[in-house]
Design an enzyme around this catalytic site. Structure first.
Site, mmCIF file in Angstrom:
data_model
loop_
_atom_site.group_PDB
_atom_site.id
_atom_site.type_symbol
_atom_site.label_atom_id
_atom_site.label_comp_id
_atom_site.label_asym_id
_atom_site.label_seq_id
_atom_site.Cartn_x
_atom_site.Cartn_y
_atom_site.Cartn_z
ATOM 1 N N LYS A 26 1.881 11.045 13.564
ATOM 2 C CA LYS A 26 2.429 11.551 12.306
ATOM 3 C C LYS A 26 3.008 12.957 12.504
ATOM 4 O O LYS A 26 2.653 13.649 13.443
ATOM 5 C CB LYS A 26 1.345 11.579 11.221
ATOM 6 N N GLU A 62 0.864 -1.188 0.000
ATOM 7 C CA GLU A 62 0.000 0.000 0.000
ATOM 8 C C GLU A 62 0.894 1.228 0.000
ATOM 9 O O GLU A 62 1.834 1.326 0.790
ATOM 10 C CB GLU A 62 -0.905 -0.037 1.243
ATOM 11 N N GLU A 91 3.850 9.284 -0.764
ATOM 12 C CA GLU A 91 2.446 9.151 -1.151
ATOM 13 C C GLU A 91 1.878 10.440 -1.742
ATOM 14 O O GLU A 91 1.096 10.393 -2.690
ATOM 15 C CB GLU A 91 1.635 8.729 0.075
ATOM 16 N N ASP A 121 -2.119 14.361 7.013
ATOM 17 C CA ASP A 121 -1.665 13.063 6.510
ATOM 18 C C ASP A 121 -0.494 13.192 5.546
ATOM 19 O O ASP A 121 -0.677 13.061 4.337
ATOM 20 C CB ASP A 121 -2.834 12.352 5.815
ATOM 21 N N ARG A 143 -1.155 3.764 17.082
ATOM 22 C CA ARG A 143 -1.134 4.948 16.217
ATOM 23 C C ARG A 143 -2.197 5.972 16.619
ATOM 24 O O ARG A 143 -3.329 5.604 16.932
ATOM 25 C CB ARG A 143 -1.343 4.553 14.757
ATOM 26 N N HIS A 178 -3.713 18.693 0.700
ATOM 27 C CA HIS A 178 -4.660 17.628 0.350
ATOM 28 C C HIS A 178 -5.436 17.969 -0.917
ATOM 29 O O HIS A 178 -6.661 17.888 -0.967
ATOM 30 C CB HIS A 178 -5.632 17.422 1.520
ATOM 31 N N GLU A 200 -10.013 4.998 9.726
ATOM 32 C CA GLU A 200 -10.236 4.617 8.338
ATOM 33 C C GLU A 200 -10.815 3.205 8.208
ATOM 34 O O GLU A 200 -10.374 2.415 7.386
ATOM 35 C CB GLU A 200 -8.933 4.709 7.534
ATOM 36 N N GLU A 216 6.050 9.576 13.490
ATOM 37 C CA GLU A 216 5.872 8.779 12.266
ATOM 38 C C GLU A 216 5.955 9.671 11.034
ATOM 39 O O GLU A 216 4.962 10.274 10.647
ATOM 40 C CB GLU A 216 4.521 8.053 12.300
#
Lengths: 694, 694
Positions: free
Chosen positions: B364, B172, B397, B369, B328, B515, B296, B391
């Site tokens: 994170k 992923e 990504e 994100d 997380r 985003h 999610e 993180e």
């Protein structure tokens, strides 16, 4: 280890380990990437014989991009074989001369040697390329350069790979990583791997490749993909390889904005013509379209009440004399499921003579689907007015994926040499067309997922070039180039390779059984499966096993698929007492106590076959263990690991199958036979979500 | 080319091409596999200085499996640097001595040099391993061995990779091929690649790895997987790396036969305890579990009305003092979508102090994100009684996948050095825990999909070891080891790397936008997207753009996410006239003509930023083109190809974004500005089904 003595004394009191900088610097491990083009350095007499050659000369008029590539390839190969460096060159006047014309023929070539030179010649652009690879093949086996005299031409015009690769990089039935075609980064970036792919293919005479899955995405017909395809075609062209694509029959509807894909609709015809023109504008030597139609849910002309010939000819006319449409005969439908083996013959034989000249019908080796053993497909010989192409599967969908060592040349030799009873062998029937192998190539470093699966890619190309080659000759030349030229090594490994396919048949589906794999993956046993929606997806459909017996009656008392063969062929399989045991349960449903030619009852013979398969794999593992001195560490360990997996999985196939047959027939095991290790429930409970390739 | 003269004369009449066997034999192309452990041969003075060292000595009491590996690694590195062969050895008495204890500490080490020897020492099993890599790093940059004096210890205990790899090999958000973990063939076969993976990680101090996706399959908790995990753990252990797995919270229900996964249910607790025991029986140093819960769509304790602390502590007690549960904090739900940025803080701050000692909360870098730029996550500093781990995402990504050259160290430096206003920087907050990078590693030959993305793996490890390192120092040492030690090359490439992240921010999401990617892939622009089911999945949710203005008001007049920061931090972002322009639209909704600190109206400044991003990529491509003399052919071409893609895609981002903003605000472009190349409809029509990584 060479150690400086002063230093050892000085350190003796405290050092237990001392690593001096010795042993010739760090050698790169062999990882299989070089394939059969590895060209390990020659030694001794073979080295001395080759050292007299000091250069490659290209005749001026023969200088084309391809002949320059051929010369560079020869230079590279010779350097590897000689292990030479600049200061070691011996210039004594012997050269290798490339002297080919620039024709567009089949690539025939000669290699002729005398004291002064080795001369490679031929009429075509690709003659010197094939000649160079032919010469290197001989030299890599350690042969005397002055004894190399070759005069070759390919037996059939099309020697192709079919990649079942999707645009996102997933390979259907791929057991060696992702696709080597990186459509996402093309056309800006072409991976070096594609050049090495072209080299490997050219070296075994492959001259065409279908770059995408027969379950085709229409993307490949869009404008956005044309520059991508062009970049790949441009890279393959100098190696004598043409690019083809799988074309989705319903594309005019899906991406063309039409409300139909009916092949008789002029708008559909115009759409395909326009697409073909766009492809040929970018790729003047574009090979053409491969089509899977009306098979396993794929769209096709029958969706509009038209025939395969209507569909194929419509596309063939869009292409015209620029290329070829290759139409697959692998069809089966839900409509008549009495015997799936009969459908292709039933659909295609009536169309014989109705296909345009630039259409080829591509037929799998057998009438079911790449099983460990099938009798040759009854279509071969039955369509005398149609060019037929043979489609064998190089990727081992039903033969243990990339972990089982199964050398497939014996299987292909079996079908190529089969007498159709209609005026020739299969090899003769396909000679005007060719062979298309479903590729086992992926992004894995060793290309094929396992080192020994490289041999299947190699054997496919060699057999398409010359179906008269024996499996033994192919195995020997491959192993010598790939691993070691030592005769003791070659004797052992060739024997192992030659026995491997029969072993797989025996531990998986002996005596003509077929299609016994579990649901969700195609590598483990599932003889009990009977719950899938379509009857012919179920192993039970094929075994027809019950308390009374086992096997599929395809004689007149059953499906009568036997009648699709020429009478002389059918006759040899009609009587179960005389049928070759390898095809027995393919054609006959027999009681468990049926007396075999061996004298054993069928049940005992069946178990003996499973046991033979398992024993053969054990023997292979033992043979390989004894070959450690001849093989580099990494490849030796890789193969040994995989053989260990194969030993376990051969037992799994045997035990699960026997456990299931016992649950039906209630029979005990012959004395001295090991019972299955686990219960039937255990085997039925196994799942492998991580198994690749679906 | 060195050509034999007699031969040339002889062939002059007919040969136009002559390839003699020259040029040092066939060199293998550089393909990036060796990473920063390439150790290209030294030359000149640097070579002479190293040649005085003739061996590696391990003190007897320091001899462990790890120290022997360290010695072998040093031997290998020195051989590569020296390019030596057996007959070139100079034995003059200088050695490199490994003298470490066998403790279980943090791996601190010293490297001390004098005329007689270089001595690597330290208290732990891994001291000599880290010392060897530290020494090789210096030597590979061409430094004088006698000047190497290192005294290092890691800044934080856990320096981990998180692999988002599924059991079937799909990764992923993977842009570099398939997973390097071959669960299908494990445990029988362990690929050599995993050893080289361990070497690369150890060389930069990484000491833990989570081998499967946080969207976790319960397979990893089954008995069948334990031998597979054990084989991997056994391979990693000598390199000082512990294995962790992502654990699926609902596994007791899915594979445990229970009707619940409620963390307060004793049967659930017993199930996890039994599974932990089974894992520790096979892997005594098993690291522990990473859990993505109630995020999610993943299952979690909230499904049973329990808190994150209830869930984490239950699993932590199953593990006991044997390992760690890493939980997380990346959570967002459909319930309150007013500002997704606020949710993690809202859910986790109330739980501060309620987590068991062996629980770490993994946060994170920013609150959304992994966007090109986010302010540091407000959780850092806000949970003083909880160990927090950082993180960052190494795989790009949202930063152009593996084709855009974006060096991420400046981004991570930005967050590590951010002052939380609550008693320390982020680096200080995470010092008791560590950093976990979402890996960019796959089966591609060069590991990371692109050569420059190797630098991000490298930089992650180096910053986790020492967050005080500068991006510039990391870029320079990486490039010297990976490509060339030439100062002119290093100056140019380091400058390019350091500018690359700001370039990406500017051509993708300038001035605090975020985003803005299209649906179905995460690499191209889709600012217009507003039709996805959940509001916070839509780019329009983040831009809040309309005719009147653009930006997300996170001040007191808006979502007040700003209040989650310490007052001193919030103060600097509260007034749009004083806010750093890089975060402007992150915190403020402003009219298009808002006057920027630069003097320009917002709209003009926005366009200037897009243009800057595009220009910067053009400059990078130009810089790289000038570096051809320093780089081997294949890697040079690979990077050049990717930069060409990046040039196109930077324009795509700029043009599509401007076209869309114009459709909202109706504003013209400042004089001299290039209009978008295509219409907005064109950009909206683009689809990329072959884009990887979903």
């Amino acid at each position: 280890m060479m150690i400086g003595r002063g230093l050892v004394n000085r350190c003796a009191a405290l050092a237990v380990l001392f690593l001096a900088f010795v042993a010739g610097g760090p050698a790169r491990a062999e990882d299989g990437y070089a394939l059969w083009l590895r060209h390990a350095p020659l030694e001794g007499e073979a080295l001395e014989r080759l050292r007299r050659f000091s250069g490659v000369v290209i005749e001026e008029e023969a200088s084309t991009e391809t002949s320059r590539l051929a010369a560079a390839e020869l230079d590279r190969g010779l350097k590897l074989l000689l292990g030479v460096y600049a200061d070691e060159i011996v210039v004594d006047g012997s050269v290798i001369r490339l002297d080919c014309k620039a024709g567009d023929g089949d690539g025939r070539f000669t290699v002729a040697s005398d004291e002064d030179e080795i001369r490679i010649s031929g009429p075509d652009k690709t003659s010197c390329l094939y000649g160079v690879y032919g010469l290197l093949r001989e030299l890599s086996q350690g042969k005397d350069p002055l004894s190399v005299n070759l005069d070759e031409k390919p037996a059939m015009p099309l020697r192709m790979l079919n990649h079942w690769d999707n645009p996102d990089g997933h390979v259907e039935r791929g057991y060696s990583g992702r696709s080597i075609f990186d459509w996402w980064r093309l056309p800006e970036h072409l991976d070096q791997r594609l050049i090495d792919y072209a080299r490997a293919n050219a070296s075994i005479g492959i001259n065409g490749t279908v770059v995408n899955n027969v379950n085709a995405s229409p993307l490949f017909l869009t404008d956005r993909y044309i520059p991508k395809l062009k970049r790949v075609a441009d890279a393959l062209r100098p190696y004598g390889i043409k690019l083809y694509i799988s074309a989705r029959f319903s594309a005019p509807h899906e991406i063309g904005g039409l409300d139909t894909a009916d092949p008789l609709d002029p708008r559909v015809q115009a759409w395909w013509k326009e697409r073909a023109d766009a492809l040929y504008a970018a790729i003047p030597d574009f090979g053409g379209f491969l089509v899977k139609a009306n098979s396993e849910g794929q769209p096709g002309p029958q969706d509009y009440g038209r025939t395969h010939a209507d569909g194929a000819n419509m596309m063939a006319r869009a292409i015209g004399d620029r290329g070829t449409v290759i139409w697959r005969a692998f069809v089966y439908s839900e409509v008549d499921a009495t015997d799936r083996a009969k459908q292709a013959y039933a659909e295609f034989v009536p169309l014989d003579g109705k296909f345009d000249e630039n259409v080829i019908v591509q037929v799998k080796n057998g009438a079911i689907d790449f099983q460990p053993r099938e009798p040759f497909h009854p279509l071969f010989g039955a369509m005398p007015h149609t060019r037929l192409m043979l489609e064998p599967q190089i990727t081992k969908e039903y033969l243990g994926f990339s972990t089982h060592l199964v050398f497939l040349a014996p299987m292909w030799e079996e079908v190529l040499r089969a007498d159709t009873g209609r005026g020739g062998t299969v090899a003769q029937v396909i000679a005007p067309a060719g062979m298309a192998g479903v590729a086992n190539i992926g992004s894995d470093r060793n290309w094929s997922g396992s080192h020994f699966d490289q041999a299947n890619w190699y054997a496919f190309g060699r057999l398409a070039w010359d179906p008269g080659l024996t499996s033994e000759a192919i195995a020997r030349e491959w192993a010598a180039q790939t691993f070691s030229r030592e005769p003791a090594f070659l004797d052992a490994v060739v024997s192992m390779m030659l026995a491997s396919r029969q072993a797989a048949v025996d531990y998986m589906t002996p005596l003509g059984l077929t299609h016994q794999m579990d649901t969700g993956h195609h590598y483990g046993p599932g003889p009990w499966v009977a719950d899938l929606a379509r009857p012919e997806w179920n192993p039970m459909y094929y075994s027809r096993a019950d308390k009374g017996g086992i096997g599929f009656d395809r004689t007149a008392s059953g499906s009568n698929a036997l009648s699709q063969y020429a009478p002389s062929v059918a006759a040899q399989w009609n009587d179960p007492r005389k049928t070759d045991p390898e095809y027995l349960l393919w054609f006959h449903h027999l009681p468990w106590d049926f007396p075999m030619q061996s004298g054993k009852p069928l049940w005992n013979e069946l178990i003996a076959r499973y046991d033979h398969g398992v024993a053969e794999v054990d023997r292979m593992a033992g043979t390989w263990a004894s070959l450690e001195p001849y093989v580099d560490d990494q490849r030796f360990a890789d193969v040994a690991d995989f053989l260990r997996i194969q030993q376990q999985e051969a037992r799994w196939w045997r035990d699960a199958s026997i456990a299931y047959w016992q649950s039906l027939n209630g029979l005990g095991l012959p004395e001295g036979t090991c019972p299955p290790e686990h219960s039937l429930d255990y085997y039925r409970s196994l799942t492998f979500p991580e198994a690749p390739g679906n």
